[in-house]
Write a protein that holds these residues in place. Structure first.
Motif, PDB file in Angstrom:
ATOM      1  N   PHE A  81       6.690  -2.366   2.891  1.00 33.36           N
ATOM      2  CA  PHE A  81       7.643  -3.112   3.718  1.00 33.36           C
ATOM      3  C   PHE A  81       6.995  -3.641   4.996  1.00 33.36           C
ATOM      4  O   PHE A  81       7.403  -4.685   5.522  1.00 33.36           O
ATOM      5  N   THR A  82       5.966  -2.940   5.487  1.00 33.90           N
ATOM      6  CA  THR A  82       5.214  -3.469   6.627  1.00 33.90           C
ATOM      7  C   THR A  82       4.510  -4.762   6.236  1.00 33.90           C
ATOM      8  O   THR A  82       4.517  -5.750   6.990  1.00 33.90           O
ATOM      9  N   ALA A  83       3.911  -4.779   5.059  1.00 33.80           N
ATOM     10  CA  ALA A  83       3.226  -5.988   4.568  1.00 33.80           C
ATOM     11  C   ALA A  83       4.213  -7.126   4.329  1.00 33.80           C
ATOM     12  O   ALA A  83       3.881  -8.291   4.550  1.00 33.80           O
ATOM     13  N   LEU A  84       5.428  -6.790   3.873  1.00 32.55           N
ATOM     14  CA  LEU A  84       6.458  -7.827   3.710  1.00 32.55           C
ATOM     15  C   LEU A  84       6.724  -8.541   5.027  1.00 32.55           C
ATOM     16  O   LEU A  84       6.908  -9.763   5.060  1.00 32.55           O
ATOM     17  N   GLY A  85       6.725  -7.763   6.115  1.00 35.39           N
ATOM     18  CA  GLY A  85       7.027  -8.348   7.419  1.00 35.39           C
ATOM     19  C   GLY A  85       5.852  -9.064   8.051  1.00 35.39           C
ATOM     20  O   GLY A  85       6.013 -10.114   8.664  1.00 35.39           O
ATOM     21  N   THR A  86       4.640  -8.506   7.896  1.00 36.40           N
ATOM     22  CA  THR A  86       3.471  -9.076   8.578  1.00 36.40           C
ATOM     23  C   THR A  86       2.769 -10.161   7.769  1.00 36.40           C
ATOM     24  O   THR A  86       2.072 -11.005   8.332  1.00 36.40           O
ATOM     25  N   SER A 128      -2.672  -8.211   5.080  1.00 39.13           N
ATOM     26  CA  SER A 128      -3.237  -6.943   4.631  1.00 39.13           C
ATOM     27  C   SER A 128      -3.911  -6.215   5.786  1.00 39.13           C
ATOM     28  O   SER A 128      -3.806  -4.992   5.915  1.00 39.13           O
ATOM     29  N   ALA A 129      -4.618  -6.977   6.641  1.00 37.86           N
ATOM     30  CA  ALA A 129      -5.346  -6.365   7.751  1.00 37.86           C
ATOM     31  C   ALA A 129      -4.388  -5.710   8.744  1.00 37.86           C
ATOM     32  O   ALA A 129      -4.630  -4.599   9.221  1.00 37.86           O
ATOM     33  N   ALA A 130      -3.280  -6.387   9.061  1.00 32.67           N
ATOM     34  CA  ALA A 130      -2.323  -5.843  10.020  1.00 32.67           C
ATOM     35  C   ALA A 130      -1.630  -4.592   9.498  1.00 32.67           C
ATOM     36  O   ALA A 130      -1.116  -3.784  10.273  1.00 32.67           O
ATOM     37  N   THR A 131      -1.628  -4.417   8.172  1.00 29.46           N
ATOM     38  CA  THR A 131      -0.930  -3.285   7.551  1.00 29.46           C
ATOM     39  C   THR A 131      -1.859  -2.081   7.368  1.00 29.46           C
ATOM     40  O   THR A 131      -1.402  -1.000   6.994  1.00 29.46           O
ATOM     41  N   ILE A 132      -3.154  -2.230   7.658  1.00 28.39           N
ATOM     42  CA  ILE A 132      -4.132  -1.163   7.403  1.00 28.39           C
ATOM     43  C   ILE A 132      -3.721   0.175   8.027  1.00 28.39           C
ATOM     44  O   ILE A 132      -3.794   1.213   7.339  1.00 28.39           O
ATOM     45  N   MET A 141       6.012 -16.953  -2.067  1.00 29.80           N
ATOM     46  CA  MET A 141       5.945 -15.538  -2.482  1.00 29.80           C
ATOM     47  C   MET A 141       4.857 -14.769  -1.737  1.00 29.80           C
ATOM     48  O   MET A 141       4.442 -13.692  -2.178  1.00 29.80           O
ATOM     49  N   ASP A 142       4.367 -15.328  -0.616  1.00 26.81           N
ATOM     50  CA  ASP A 142       3.205 -14.750   0.053  1.00 26.81           C
ATOM     51  C   ASP A 142       3.444 -13.305   0.481  1.00 26.81           C
ATOM     52  O   ASP A 142       2.584 -12.446   0.317  1.00 26.81           O
ATOM     53  N   SER A 143       4.633 -13.020   1.032  1.00 29.52           N
ATOM     54  CA  SER A 143       4.925 -11.658   1.503  1.00 29.52           C
ATOM     55  C   SER A 143       4.863 -10.648   0.358  1.00 29.52           C
ATOM     56  O   SER A 143       4.296  -9.559   0.501  1.00 29.52           O
ATOM     57  N   PHE A 144       5.451 -11.006  -0.796  1.00 26.31           N
ATOM     58  CA  PHE A 144       5.486 -10.076  -1.927  1.00 26.31           C
ATOM     59  C   PHE A 144       4.087  -9.842  -2.494  1.00 26.31           C
ATOM     60  O   PHE A 144       3.744  -8.734  -2.898  1.00 26.31           O
ATOM     61  N   GLY A 145       3.259 -10.888  -2.510  1.00 23.90           N
ATOM     62  CA  GLY A 145       1.890 -10.730  -3.003  1.00 23.90           C
ATOM     63  C   GLY A 145       1.075  -9.819  -2.103  1.00 23.90           C
ATOM     64  O   GLY A 145       0.346  -8.938  -2.576  1.00 23.90           O
ATOM     65  N   THR A 146       1.203 -10.026  -0.782  1.00 26.56           N
ATOM     66  CA  THR A 146       0.482  -9.177   0.175  1.00 26.56           C
ATOM     67  C   THR A 146       0.943  -7.729   0.064  1.00 26.56           C
ATOM     68  O   THR A 146       0.132  -6.799   0.100  1.00 26.56           O
ATOM     69  N   ALA A 147       2.251  -7.523  -0.071  1.00 27.51           N
ATOM     70  CA  ALA A 147       2.793  -6.162  -0.213  1.00 27.51           C
ATOM     71  C   ALA A 147       2.263  -5.493  -1.477  1.00 27.51           C
ATOM     72  O   ALA A 147       1.931  -4.296  -1.477  1.00 27.51           O
ATOM     73  N   CYS A 148       2.153  -6.261  -2.557  1.00 27.73           N
ATOM     74  CA  CYS A 148       1.606  -5.724  -3.806  1.00 27.73           C
ATOM     75  C   CYS A 148       0.136  -5.362  -3.636  1.00 27.73           C
ATOM     76  O   CYS A 148      -0.324  -4.311  -4.101  1.00 27.73           O
ATOM     77  N   ASN A 149      -0.616  -6.215  -2.925  1.00 23.20           N
ATOM     78  CA  ASN A 149      -2.040  -5.948  -2.689  1.00 23.20           C
ATOM     79  C   ASN A 149      -2.247  -4.623  -1.953  1.00 23.20           C
ATOM     80  O   ASN A 149      -3.006  -3.760  -2.403  1.00 23.20           O
ATOM     81  N   VAL A 150      -1.571  -4.465  -0.798  1.00 23.38           N
ATOM     82  CA  VAL A 150      -1.843  -3.302   0.051  1.00 23.38           C
ATOM     83  C   VAL A 150      -1.309  -2.013  -0.573  1.00 23.38           C
ATOM     84  O   VAL A 150      -1.906  -0.942  -0.423  1.00 23.38           O
ATOM     85  N   THR A 151      -0.197  -2.100  -1.280  1.00 21.09           N
ATOM     86  CA  THR A 151       0.351  -0.894  -1.925  1.00 21.09           C
ATOM     87  C   THR A 151      -0.574  -0.443  -3.051  1.00 21.09           C
ATOM     88  O   THR A 151      -0.798   0.757  -3.241  1.00 21.09           O
ATOM     89  N   GLY A 152      -1.146  -1.399  -3.763  1.00 20.46           N
ATOM     90  CA  GLY A 152      -2.118  -1.070  -4.809  1.00 20.46           C
ATOM     91  C   GLY A 152      -3.387  -0.443  -4.261  1.00 20.46           C
ATOM     92  O   GLY A 152      -4.077   0.322  -4.967  1.00 20.46           O
ATOM     93  N   ASP A 153      -3.721  -0.745  -2.984  1.00 23.02           N
ATOM     94  CA  ASP A 153      -4.902  -0.130  -2.367  1.00 23.02           C
ATOM     95  C   ASP A 153      -4.793   1.391  -2.368  1.00 23.02           C
ATOM     96  O   ASP A 153      -5.790   2.106  -2.535  1.00 23.02           O
ATOM     97  N   GLY A 154      -3.565   1.891  -2.193  1.00 24.68           N
ATOM     98  CA  GLY A 154      -3.363   3.343  -2.192  1.00 24.68           C
ATOM     99  C   GLY A 154      -3.671   3.966  -3.547  1.00 24.68           C
ATOM    100  O   GLY A 154      -4.181   5.096  -3.616  1.00 24.68           O
ATOM    101  N   ALA A 155      -3.371   3.249  -4.632  1.00 26.92           N
ATOM    102  CA  ALA A 155      -3.674   3.754  -5.975  1.00 26.92           C
ATOM    103  C   ALA A 155      -5.181   3.813  -6.195  1.00 26.92           C
ATOM    104  O   ALA A 155      -5.707   4.779  -6.762  1.00 26.92           O
TER     105      ALA A 155
END
Length: 393
Positions: A242-247, A250-254, A360-374
């Motif tokens: 949700f942070t990535a959705l707002g920002t 990816s860098a700001a969500t690190i 769809m930029d927000s959703f793509g970024t959110a998917c990217n950063v959440t996948g980083d955790g996996a």
């Protein structure tokens, strides 16, 4: 008085709505003015594409080579593999579903010019090199710089990258909404805008569902390694999502991604290495969007979209995504060259790709950063096993 900041996505939406609203009523001289702007901006964009590739791919490859190590190699391999998987997932799903949603044979070249509204003038700005030449040159320079002991040429490459980033941030992205406005103005004049927007909504819906599936799949794979509940692991990453959705960054969500990854049991050292690196090189969500949007637009135009063509495109796109600048819309800017050279996208198709992607930029970024955790979970398990084996020996 505080300045009101309107984000890129909001500006794109406003541009689309304005283009649709006034497309039938705008006086012909003004329509020709926007047609002139679009012609000039298209020339600038085509000139910039090889420079964007050269500026970002060169430094990305040089940095990866300079930091060579086992953990880096494993992380890059997994991130690239995840990116390829998302690209092929998007292609096969789109090949199955899009024919049910899209009527083929609506060539986008009908939208290139407004009826009876040619540009007042145009200026040719030939690119310094074609896209494939810039890619090969970027690989050659990047690999060469990685092996150099001297840093002088690397600093020149970084300065050039900074210049290109300023070009994107200060010129291309601010002018992009006007370009999109001109495209939708043209489509309104041709009477095709409503059918195109209907297809847009359908594509966005399919790709959003694919994002959700991709995240669940990534955490199921990670759960196999760590033998834990994938949905609990994914649930802990929701603050990062949700942070990535707002920002939209990816860098700001690190910081949030890092904190939530450690809460999932990843060691601080591994998380501190993998999360910042993957914020740059792991763009599964972005790749999924680009492949899906490209496939949909090619179907709309009745263009061939066979598997061998898209396989090569996905492999090259995965490399390009590693070097994508970390700004809203940066991934699609980096991908334009590959879309143009490998799929034959013209100016109108590129403009629609940009509009679809940024929607769809927000959703793509959110998917990217959440996948980083996996990925961090998998790396933590692999490196933990290696350290345990080393201790036994």
């Amino acid at each position: 008085m505080r300045k009101i900041h309107i984000g890129l996505l909001a500006r794109i939406i406003i541009a689309i709505l304005l283009g649709i609203a006034i497309g039938h009523i705008l006086p012909s001289p003004l329509v020709r003015l926007f047609a002139t702007f679009n012609a000039l901006f298209s020339e600038l964009l085509n000139f910039s594409i090889p420079l964007i590739i050269l500026g970002f791919v060169t430094v990305a490859i040089a940095d990866i080579g300079k930091k060579a190590g086992k953990m880096l190699l494993i992380t890059v391999s997994i991130a690239y593999g995840a990116t390829l998987f998302s690209g092929f997932l998007s292609y096969f799903t789109g090949s199955a579903l899009f024919p049910l949603l899209i009527t083929p044979g609506s060539p986008l070249n009908e939208f290139n010019q407004v009826q009876d509204a040619l540009p007042y003038f145009s200026i040719a700005i030939p690119p310094l090199m074609n896209v494939m030449t810039s890619l090969v040159l970027a690989f050659t320079l990047g690999l060469g710089l990685a092996g150099l002991k001297s840093n002088s040429l690397k600093e020149v490459a970084r300065d050039f990258q900074e210049i290109i980033l300023q070009l994107i941030n200060s010129v291309i992205l601010p002018l992009l909404p006007i370009y999109i406005f001109g495209i939708f103005l043209n489509m309104t004049h041709t009477g095709q805008v409503y059918s195109v927007l209907t297809v847009f909504i359908k594509i966005i819906g399919v790709i959003f569902l694919l994002h959700i599936f991709l995240l669940v799949f990534q955490y199921c794979i990670a759960a196999l390694f760590v033998k834990r509940n994938p949905f609990k692991l994914l649930g802990r990453m929701m603050p990062a999502y949700f942070t990535a959705l707002g920002t939209q960054s990816s860098a700001a969500t690190i910081p949030v991604t890092l904190e939530q990854t450690k809460k999932n049991g990843v060691s601080a050292d591994i998380a501190g290495f993998v999360i910042p690196l993957c914020a740059t090189i792991h763009l599964s969500g972005s790749t999924l969007k680009i492949v899906g949007c490209a496939l949909a637009l090619m179907m709309m135009q009745g263009m061939p979209h066979d598997f061998p063509m898209f396989a090569g495109f996905i492999f090259m796109l995965g490399v390009t995504m590693v070097a994508a600048p970390g700004v809203p819309g940066g991934a699609i800017m980096a991908a334009l060259g590959v879309l143009q050279s490998m799929l034959g996208f013209d100016q109108s198709a590129q403009a629609l790709m940009i509009a679809l992607y940024i929607a769809m930029d927000s959703f793509g970024t959110a998917c990217n950063v959440t996948g980083d955790g996996a990925i961090a979970l998998v790396i933590d398990k692999i490196m933990g096993k290696k350290q345990a084996l080393h201790s036994e020996l």
